[in-house]
Design a protein around this motif. Sequence first.
Motif, PDB file in Angstrom:
ATOM      1  N   GLU A 269      10.165   3.411  45.382  1.00 13.60           N
ATOM      2  CA  GLU A 269      11.396   2.699  45.749  1.00 13.60           C
ATOM      3  C   GLU A 269      11.117   1.636  46.804  1.00 13.60           C
ATOM      4  N   LYS A 270      10.338   2.002  47.812  1.00 15.52           N
ATOM      5  CA  LYS A 270       9.995   1.072  48.879  1.00 15.52           C
ATOM      6  C   LYS A 270       9.209  -0.117  48.338  1.00 15.52           C
ATOM      7  N   ASP A 271       8.246   0.168  47.455  1.00 12.25           N
ATOM      8  CA  ASP A 271       7.413  -0.886  46.870  1.00 12.25           C
ATOM      9  C   ASP A 271       8.260  -1.843  46.034  1.00 12.25           C
ATOM     10  N   ILE A 272       9.182  -1.320  45.244  1.00 12.61           N
ATOM     11  CA  ILE A 272      10.033  -2.160  44.403  1.00 12.61           C
ATOM     12  C   ILE A 272      10.952  -3.034  45.253  1.00 12.61           C
ATOM     13  N   ALA A 273      11.528  -2.460  46.305  1.00 12.64           N
ATOM     14  CA  ALA A 273      12.411  -3.223  47.187  1.00 12.64           C
ATOM     15  C   ALA A 273      11.652  -4.359  47.870  1.00 12.64           C
ATOM     16  N   GLU A 274      10.427  -4.055  48.319  1.00  9.87           N
ATOM     17  CA  GLU A 274       9.607  -5.082  48.975  1.00  9.87           C
ATOM     18  C   GLU A 274       9.214  -6.174  47.987  1.00  9.87           C
ATOM     19  N   ARG A 275       8.895  -5.756  46.761  1.00  9.25           N
ATOM     20  CA  ARG A 275       8.502  -6.732  45.744  1.00  9.25           C
ATOM     21  C   ARG A 275       9.678  -7.626  45.377  1.00  9.25           C
ATOM     22  N   ASP A 276      10.875  -7.046  45.282  1.00 11.67           N
ATOM     23  CA  ASP A 276      12.086  -7.844  45.027  1.00 11.67           C
ATOM     24  C   ASP A 276      12.223  -8.938  46.082  1.00 11.67           C
ATOM     25  N   TYR A 277      12.045  -8.537  47.332  1.00 14.51           N
ATOM     26  CA  TYR A 277      12.204  -9.495  48.435  1.00 14.51           C
ATOM     27  C   TYR A 277      11.178 -10.619  48.319  1.00 14.51           C
ATOM     28  N   ARG A 278       9.915 -10.253  48.077  1.00 12.37           N
ATOM     29  CA  ARG A 278       8.863 -11.276  47.953  1.00 12.37           C
ATOM     30  C   ARG A 278       9.152 -12.213  46.790  1.00 12.37           C
ATOM     31  N   ASP A 279       9.544 -11.641  45.642  1.00 10.84           N
ATOM     32  CA  ASP A 279       9.786 -12.462  44.455  1.00 10.84           C
ATOM     33  C   ASP A 279      10.964 -13.411  44.651  1.00 10.84           C
ATOM     34  N   MET A 280      11.982 -12.944  45.364  1.00 11.54           N
ATOM     35  CA  MET A 280      13.185 -13.755  45.550  1.00 11.54           C
ATOM     36  C   MET A 280      13.045 -14.798  46.662  1.00 11.54           C
ATOM     37  N   HIS A 281      12.089 -14.585  47.573  1.00  9.92           N
ATOM     38  CA  HIS A 281      11.955 -15.487  48.724  1.00  9.92           C
ATOM     39  C   HIS A 281      10.682 -16.325  48.710  1.00  9.92           C
ATOM     40  N   ARG A 282       9.904 -16.237  47.617  1.00 13.46           N
ATOM     41  CA  ARG A 282       8.680 -17.038  47.587  1.00 13.46           C
ATOM     42  C   ARG A 282       9.038 -18.522  47.456  1.00 13.46           C
ATOM     43  N   GLU A 283       8.132 -19.348  47.913  1.00 14.12           N
ATOM     44  CA  GLU A 283       8.371 -20.793  47.909  1.00 14.12           C
ATOM     45  C   GLU A 283       8.308 -21.369  46.500  1.00 14.12           C
ATOM     46  N   ALA A 284       7.339 -20.914  45.701  1.00 11.21           N
ATOM     47  CA  ALA A 284       7.164 -21.439  44.347  1.00 11.21           C
ATOM     48  C   ALA A 284       7.963 -20.623  43.340  1.00 11.21           C
ATOM     49  N   SER A 285       8.925 -21.253  42.681  1.00 10.57           N
ATOM     50  CA  SER A 285       9.707 -20.635  41.608  1.00 10.57           C
ATOM     51  C   SER A 285      10.225 -19.234  41.952  1.00 10.57           C
ATOM     52  N   PRO A 286      11.080 -19.114  42.956  1.00 14.77           N
ATOM     53  CA  PRO A 286      11.593 -17.786  43.311  1.00 14.77           C
ATOM     54  C   PRO A 286      12.404 -17.166  42.177  1.00 14.77           C
ATOM     55  N   LEU A 287      12.431 -15.830  42.157  1.00 19.64           N
ATOM     56  CA  LEU A 287      13.218 -15.112  41.157  1.00 19.64           C
ATOM     57  C   LEU A 287      14.703 -15.345  41.422  1.00 19.64           C
ATOM     58  N   LYS A 288      15.394 -15.865  40.406  1.00 14.38           N
ATOM     59  CA  LYS A 288      16.843 -16.015  40.506  1.00 14.38           C
ATOM     60  C   LYS A 288      17.417 -16.122  39.107  1.00 14.38           C
ATOM     61  N   GLN A 289      18.699 -15.863  38.990  1.00 17.05           N
ATOM     62  CA  GLN A 289      19.362 -15.941  37.695  1.00 17.05           C
ATOM     63  C   GLN A 289      19.680 -17.393  37.379  1.00 17.05           C
ATOM     64  N   ALA A 290      19.241 -17.872  36.221  1.00 17.62           N
ATOM     65  CA  ALA A 290      19.571 -19.239  35.804  1.00 17.62           C
ATOM     66  C   ALA A 290      21.087 -19.363  35.658  1.00 17.62           C
ATOM     67  N   ASP A 291      21.600 -20.553  35.911  1.00 19.45           N
ATOM     68  CA  ASP A 291      23.054 -20.777  35.857  1.00 19.45           C
ATOM     69  C   ASP A 291      23.645 -20.403  34.510  1.00 19.45           C
ATOM     70  N   ASP A 292      22.876 -20.632  33.432  1.00 18.85           N
ATOM     71  CA  ASP A 292      23.391 -20.367  32.091  1.00 18.85           C
ATOM     72  C   ASP A 292      22.840 -19.071  31.491  1.00 18.85           C
ATOM     73  N   ALA A 293      22.279 -18.206  32.338  1.00 19.82           N
ATOM     74  CA  ALA A 293      21.764 -16.917  31.862  1.00 19.82           C
ATOM     75  C   ALA A 293      22.879 -15.874  31.833  1.00 19.82           C
ATOM     76  N   ILE A 294      22.762 -14.930  30.905  1.00 15.84           N
ATOM     77  CA  ILE A 294      23.739 -13.842  30.791  1.00 15.84           C
ATOM     78  C   ILE A 294      23.177 -12.613  31.497  1.00 15.84           C
ATOM     79  N   LEU A 295      23.934 -12.063  32.428  1.00 14.82           N
ATOM     80  CA  LEU A 295      23.506 -10.887  33.188  1.00 14.82           C
ATOM     81  C   LEU A 295      23.682  -9.625  32.348  1.00 14.82           C
ATOM     82  N   VAL A 296      22.601  -8.845  32.243  1.00 12.82           N
ATOM     83  CA  VAL A 296      22.658  -7.561  31.534  1.00 12.82           C
ATOM     84  C   VAL A 296      22.108  -6.493  32.480  1.00 12.82           C
ATOM     85  N   ASP A 297      22.987  -5.597  32.945  1.00 16.87           N
ATOM     86  CA  ASP A 297      22.578  -4.504  33.830  1.00 16.87           C
ATOM     87  C   ASP A 297      22.249  -3.292  32.962  1.00 16.87           C
TER      88      ASP A 297
END
Length: 220
Positions: free
Chosen positions: A172-200
């Motif tokens: 759980e800790k590793d996944i949470a940390e990886r989420d943070y790194r992926d979402m805050h990296r300078e090159a192509s951060p992880l984010k939902q495209a404006d026209d993407a459909i969210l599927v939980d």
Amino acid sequence: MSHQIAIDGPAGAGKSTIAKIVAGKLGFIYVDTGAMYRTMALYLSRQNVDPDNMEEIGEKAQSAEITIKYIDGEQVVMLGEENVNGLIRNPEVSAMASKTSQVARLREKLVELQQKLAQTENVVMDGRDIGTVVLPNADLKIYLTASVEVRAQRRYKEMIAKGQEAVLSEIEKDIAERDYRDMHREASPLKQADDAILVDTSEMSIEEVADKIIELYNTK
């Protein structure tokens, strides 16, 4: 004209599993971009590259030969002439990939290869920036997610099934940390495209998710 389905989302959301099923049912080629980044990480590890030296990572990445072959419908990732499918799923490679994938020059090299594939084949491609960077004009964009707890539980069960040692709280800790790194990296951060459909997928089975994406594609 080729058709493209882009599936983005955080680590452990089930992107690879779902993408493979969707590709199989539609007769598309599955391109596992994560495997390409892991292969690059394996290459850099073998070169004894410092994972914190961005300049060295970008430079060394240019000489890596990473290709994709399809054997009996299965994707085989090649590092030079070596099939590395069985070498790129361990925690050390995962950690290296998460760090090195932040380097812009490395990403540019792999994105170029991914785009070339998508120009000539019908593809389902999954990763962190497919809908935003790699395939911005994809026919369908999906942002696949699940709670940290659900993703950690899935990863824990996978590891136990493979006979590997696993501690749920550490995962759980590793996944949470990886989420943070992926979402805050300078090159192509992880984010939902404006026209993407969210599927939980937290409360959905694998087949339910795959069928949902195929339904969305067909209605497009």
